[in-house]
Each structure stands twice: as structure tokens, then as C-alpha cells.
Scaffold this active site. Sequence first.
Site, PDB file in Angstrom:
ATOM      1  N   ASP A 344      -5.088   3.318  -6.227  1.00  0.00           N
ATOM      2  CA  ASP A 344      -4.529   3.959  -6.612  1.00  0.00           C
ATOM      3  C   ASP A 344      -3.819   5.529  -6.701  1.00  0.00           C
ATOM      4  OD1 ASP A 344      -1.681   3.858  -6.277  1.00  0.00           O
ATOM      5  OD2 ASP A 344      -1.953   2.505  -7.776  1.00  0.00           O
ATOM      6  N   GLU A 347      -3.803  10.616  -4.647  1.00  0.00           N
ATOM      7  CA  GLU A 347      -3.125  11.669  -3.789  1.00  0.00           C
ATOM      8  C   GLU A 347      -4.328  12.671  -4.154  1.00  0.00           C
ATOM      9  OE1 GLU A 347      -1.580   9.406  -5.432  1.00  0.00           O
ATOM     10  OE2 GLU A 347      -1.638   7.777  -3.167  1.00  0.00           O
ATOM     11  N   ASP A 418       4.863   2.630  -2.792  1.00  0.00           N
ATOM     12  CA  ASP A 418       6.059   2.536  -3.352  1.00  0.00           C
ATOM     13  C   ASP A 418       7.241   2.489  -2.654  1.00  0.00           C
ATOM     14  OD1 ASP A 418       4.265   2.104  -5.332  1.00  0.00           O
ATOM     15  OD2 ASP A 418       5.246   4.090  -6.619  1.00  0.00           O
TER      16      ASP A 418
HETATM   17  C1  GLC Z   1       1.668   2.665  -8.002  1.00  0.00           C
HETATM   18  C2  GLC Z   1       1.051   2.328  -7.258  1.00  0.00           C
HETATM   19  C3  GLC Z   1       2.140   0.355  -7.256  1.00  0.00           C
HETATM   20  C4  GLC Z   1       1.202   0.122  -8.778  1.00  0.00           C
HETATM   21  C5  GLC Z   1       2.188   0.980  -9.700  1.00  0.00           C
HETATM   22  C6  GLC Z   1       1.308   0.460 -11.267  1.00  0.00           C
HETATM   23  O1  GLC Z   1       3.027   2.926  -8.339  1.00  0.00           O
HETATM   24  O2  GLC Z   1       1.880   2.651  -5.919  1.00  0.00           O
HETATM   25  O3  GLC Z   1       1.501  -0.292  -5.851  1.00  0.00           O
HETATM   26  O4  GLC Z   1       1.676  -1.122  -9.370  1.00  0.00           O
HETATM   27  O5  GLC Z   1       1.197   2.312  -9.762  1.00  0.00           O
HETATM   28  O6  GLC Z   1      -0.242   0.497 -11.159  1.00  0.00           O
END
Ligand code: GLC
Length: 663
Positions: A344, A347, A418
Amino acid sequence: MIMRRMNLPRLPERWEEIDFTISAAGSGFTKISVSGKKGFLDGLSKERHPNRDELLHLLGHKRATTGEFQGDRVSIYKSGDFLKIEVEYPNTVCLGLGDKTGGVNRRGRFHFWNMDDANHGIFSDPLYQSHPIAYFISEGVGVVIVDSPAYQYWDISEYGAKIVVKDLDASVYVAEFFSLAEAYGNVAQFLGTFTLPPLWAIGYQQSRWSYWDEGKFRELSRRFQEEGIPCDVFYMDIDYMDGYRCFTVDRNRFPNLKALASEIDQKLVAIIDPGLKVDKSYRLYEEGMRQNFFMRDISGKVYTDRVWPGACHFPDFLDQGVREWWGDQYSSLLDMGIEGYWNDMNEPSTFSLRRTFPKNLVHIDGRRHGDVHNIYGLMMARGTYEGLRKLRPNDRPFVLTRSSYLGGQNFAWMWTGDNKSTWEFLKLSVRQMQSISISGQPLCGADVGGFSGNPDSELMVRWMQLGVFYPLFRNHTAYGTENQEPWEFPKVLQELRDAIRLRYKLLPYIYTQFFLSSLGLGPIIRPMTWIDKGVDERCMNRQFMFGEQMLVAPVLETTDNMEVILPNGIWHDFFTGEQFQGKITVEVDLSTIPLFVKSGSSIPLAKEVRQNAESTFATGIEIRNYGEDPKGLLYRDNGKDLTYRQGNFELYRLPQMECIWND
Ligand code: GLC
């Protein structure tokens, strides 16, 4: 406005036309280049099913097509360090561009600059991933791919596209094909497909930010069992770590993950972010510093920015040595029984005002970050994938990434980040899945139920009923929201259960579609133009093909009846077998899932639904036939390892279950 907010470059106004060279690039594509330099896609190792040619022959598909190129359709201009590419492809429909909002038919302006726009809306652009590829459909299908990880701007109209790239070394790939299926097959061959996922990855997945401790996972597993709801995967979001230090585990809350993993019916997938906490007592930080593995600023100082752990340094995933080091780190989590990984914030996303790296950061090989920004996330996922392949050479990896670029499917699945618990985001996901899939990334999903906010029971049911058909079927929600597990919606629990159980009932068909997709025979979710060129745009934005033989018309608003437009030919209601044609009205109640099967199909289903994908598959196959002269396929393998690459799988022609491959 958007330019300033996202720190996107201002485009030049004056251009000078320049010459370019062309060369054959394989898979029917012609490469157009100004500088003659190699691009990212030239160096990418591409996944291809080893038995592809033999299987295509067996299934009666053409192995190779040529693709055409008419040079006078392309003009190239230069201004400073920008290239402008004008392509003339008059079209009625333009598909592609991956992870973008808007309609499935692409019109207007788009930016490629991977960005975590955490509070994005249904019109926001750019988002997390970049897939600069488009199909221009008229009599034939023209495909344009622009390979450059720097900033790109696309303006698409019914005449073709004007594309501006901040990269004089960009490579442009162009080809013309007879049909969309042929075009996609060549794109899949050109960009690579994917390693077949483990069977469990195709089941229902339950997530939230965050399930707090081992006890919570045991409770969840018990509850799914008690409720008669199958579930294959639980996610461990950032709070399982010790102070958000990647590759560590909070031992107070997770004292014995190995025992947990072996006790429950589900697999565990853990999140890993790129930012490493600046902390002298943290081994990974120390190793990264010692080996010069982190991004630096222009003065040579290691770059620091804030993410979940506070101040962080960031590995340079573009460097192979860094990727190998990163990949090796998964060993301890694998030993604890965690089988899948979720990359995650890549980017990359940071908490500074700019929200990502400055463009002038310097990579280990000397390149400026702004020139390669859009591949940072993909390279992280690649490091993860290659690490897993090395550490568990017999297993199929499961990697999910938020950021990616062209060809990301070679390494990872993706999801749309998100989203929000609103009807608008539910509808948007129908369009996004189609665009991402046709761009070469069939392994995709959106957070079922929505990430931020709280869905009411009706929205939750409709989202679950749609999620059945996302290749990635994951329910996930943000920190601080209400719980989103199925039993949290008691009024509609039966409808939610039925939806999830339908996914499992369909598993043999779905798994077969994954197999066919790994051969390049189409993404799993496809726009209706795939089989019906005359389809109207509104309909294309709301309905989609699910594999070769099914059409899904999800319920996307509160209603008691809805219009469904069936593609050419006769279609059957999946549940009742009733026949339909053309435009129809469907009566709708909360339990309705409008799912249609093409007449002449033989569909393999699971005999019985059990607690997870593996046990469901083991119950055997039930075949359901629709219409005259039904035909279909069933693919089976052990769902776990890579021996399918040596031909260890079974393929049957339905309805007779005539075995056409068995090694
Ligand atoms: C980001 C991700 C989300 C995750 C959060 C905490 O917002 O897109 O899916 O739950 O980080 O890790």
C-alpha cells in the site's frame, strides 16, 4: 486548479514537428521512438502461460495475428523536454486508460501521475495507477500504448488522441487489429499476463483497518463458520506491526501467528508499506542506511518524509539490489504462516503537502524521480513478487498493490484504493473494473461496502451482490467506521450470505475464466462492446460481461424494477433458465442478482458450497446447461503450486466432461 493541487506540469503551447523511427516490436505492434532509447516495457520480464500456443490451438483460437500500422496516422512534435503524439483513429468508442474515473467510453482529458488522493470523488484524476493504453474502436480496433513512467496527459476525442509526455525518450506502440478480442490478445501477449493465483485468492476476503489482535481473527473465523458464510482470506492492516515498522509484528497482540494461521479456515494477508521508520534501533532502517538503499535529495541527503510510523526513509525500488533485499524480508512473515502480501501507499504517498516525492529526488542510478514516478509502486510490487517466488519457489504468490503501471499484472493484483460508501462509488466501480481489466490488468477489485463512511443495509447488499463478480472480492473499511462484516447488517444477512455463497457456487466457472485470461483470451470482466459493437454507452457503463458466457446487470439504485439490455442473441436467467432477448424489464427485490447466461452455454458449478474455496472445489462439479447445443470448458489444477506451468492441470470440454488435457 487540478494542475496546481497535484503539482502537475504546465504544458507548452508551441510545438515543432519532428521525425521518428519505427521498428517491429512483436505481438503485432510497431514501436515509434524519437530517441531510440529502450523503455520500461523493453526490460520487463513478462508472464506468459508456458503452454499457451498449444492450448490456443486446442481451443481453436488463432495463435498469432499480425497487426497493421499506417504511419500517416501518427505525428510527433517536440517542445523543450516534452513530446506530443497525435494519433488519428476516428472511433465510436475508446476503451482503456486503466484506473480512471469517468465513463467506460473514454472522452476528454486525463492525467497520468500516480497519486493517493485519499478523499477523491467520482470525477477525480489522477488516481493511484497509470495504464496509458487505449483501444480506438471503429470498423477495426487501433491500439496505442505510451511507455513512459514520467507525467503523461491524454486528450481523447472521436478523432483520436493528443498525448503529451514529459519525456523525450518515451516509446509509443501502435497497432490495428480486426476485433477487440484480437487486439486484447495481442496486448496481453505484449504486456504479459499473470501467474495463476492460488485458489484461495478467488474466494471471499474480509478486511478492515484494523483487526486488532489474534483473538479477533479467531472470533471472525468462528463467526463465518457459525453463520454459514464462506470466507478465504483475512487481512492484517497496519496495526499488526510494532509501531508501524515494516516486517515486524506486535508480539503482545500477535504472540503466535503461526498457530493462528494453522487453526483457521482462512489465509492471512499482511500489509507492507514502503516507508521505513527512521529509528536507529530498527534493523531494516540500519541496513538500508548502511547499504545506501534509500531515496536521496539533490544534495545527496537521504530523503525523509512522514507516513504512518512518523519520519521515514524510502527504499529505491527501481534498483534491483534494493528489490532483492526487500524481497528477502518476507521470509520471517512467511515463516509465521502469512501467505499473501498487500503493498500500500506506494504511489508513493506521504503526509507532506505535496503528498508524494518531490520530482527532483535522485534514484540510485542517477535518474530524477519525476522521470520515473509512475513505476515506483509497480517496482515495489515486483520486489515483493520476486521475493516470494524466491523464498517459496513452489507456491503461487498473492500480491495486492495500490499503485501500479502498465504490466503490473505480471506481479500483482490491484484494487481501486480509498473509495466511499456511497451509491455513486458503487456505480463508479462498474466502470473502473471494465477499464482496468481491458488495460491488461484483469486482477482487480474495489473495496466492497466502501472504505470511508458507513453503508446502510441496502447499499451493502447491492455492493456484495456486485462484488461477487469483481475478480478481487474483498470487503474492506477504514479506521473509525462501523463494522462491515456481513452479520453487522442483520436485516439483510440472508441476502449477503446468498451473494457470497453464489461466488462459491460459481467458483469452477470463475477459476476457468482466470485460466483463460492467463492465456490472453480476454480479461475476466469485459465491456459489452466485446461481443456487441452497437451497445449504447449508458448500458455499457452499467452492465458488463463476466467471462465468456455471462452478463451481469447489477442493481445500482433503489428500485423495484430495472431495464436490462441484453447483447445480440438469446440469453437465460442464470437461476431459472428462462429465456430472454433484447431489452427487458426485470422485477427486483433485495435478493435479486440479475445474472444472464448466453444461450448455448454449459456452465461448471460447485456441487456444494463449503467454508472456503478449496473445500468447496473438493465437493465436485455440477454442470448446468442453457439453450441448444450447450458448450463450455472446465479447468482444474491443484490450486496451489506452479506445477501447472509444467502442464500439471486438467481441461475438460463440457457438457460431456471430455478431457482434452490431463498431464
Ligand atoms: C490506505 C489504504 C487502506 C488502508 C489504510 C491503512 O488508506 O488505501 O486500504 O486500510 O491505508 O493501512
